[in-house]
Design a protein around this motif. Structure first.
Motif: not given
Length: 187
Positions: A46-56
């Protein structure tokens, strides 16, 4: 004209479960505003809630250490597209860390990445299990320099015993105690 990517600080963060997730979420909360980060996720959890400015980017289709061509392609694409100022690599718990580090240090990636600490994030239960597996050389944690031990719910005596066990199992490892994922970003 594009600029050549060099010296991108990169951390490999291993472990599984909520302790690693809390550490990653904490790192994301202290990330400098406007700083570009990229994450290559091979965990499948389960991934964390990635912020919009983090490219995953997710690397599927096998363990990160067994898909060296896939890793190199996915990483190159992610770095080219995101042009990050920091890179986090999240291998699956089964990854063979020496192979991952060797690949990240090869002649193509070494000039691009500034490979920093490889950190194993363990909760109290995981640390106890890891200490017994390390005695047999089975654990990926044997190959890391820093172990972040999530202290949530552990007594002082239990932490002292875990530190003793980890020090015996992984001689020379730096053991850092963290609560609620608050890992020092300088690591």
């Amino acid at each position: 004209m594009s600029t050549v990517l060099t010296g991108i600080p990169a951390n490999v963060i291993i472990g599984d479960g909520p302790a690693r997730r809390r550490v990653i979420e904490h790192l994301l909360t202290i990330k400098a505003a406007g700083e570009r980060w990229a994450v290559l996720d091979n965990d499948g959890g389960t991934p964390p809630a990635w912020p919009g400015d983090v490219r995953v980017s997710t690397l599927a289709g096998g363990c990160i250490c067994c898909t060296d061509v896939g890793l190199r392609v996915a990483l190159t694409r992610l770095l080219r597209d995101a042009r990050p100022q920091r890179l986090l690599l999240l291998p699956s718990p089964q990854a063979r860390i020496p192979q991952v580090l060797q690949l990240l240090s090869d002649r193509w990636l070494a000039p691009v990445l500034d490979l920093r600490a490889t950190i194993a994030v363990l909760d109290v239960t995981g640390a106890a299990q890891m200490a017994t597996r390390c005695a047999d050389g089975e654990s990926a944690v044997v190959h890391v320099a820093t172990i972040a031990l999530e202290t949530q719910g552990a007594s002082d005596s239990a932490l002292a015993e875990l530190r003793r066990q980890i020090s015996a199992a992984v001689p020379g490892a730096r053991i850092v105690l963290v609560r609620d994922g608050a890992l020092d970003v300088r690591l």
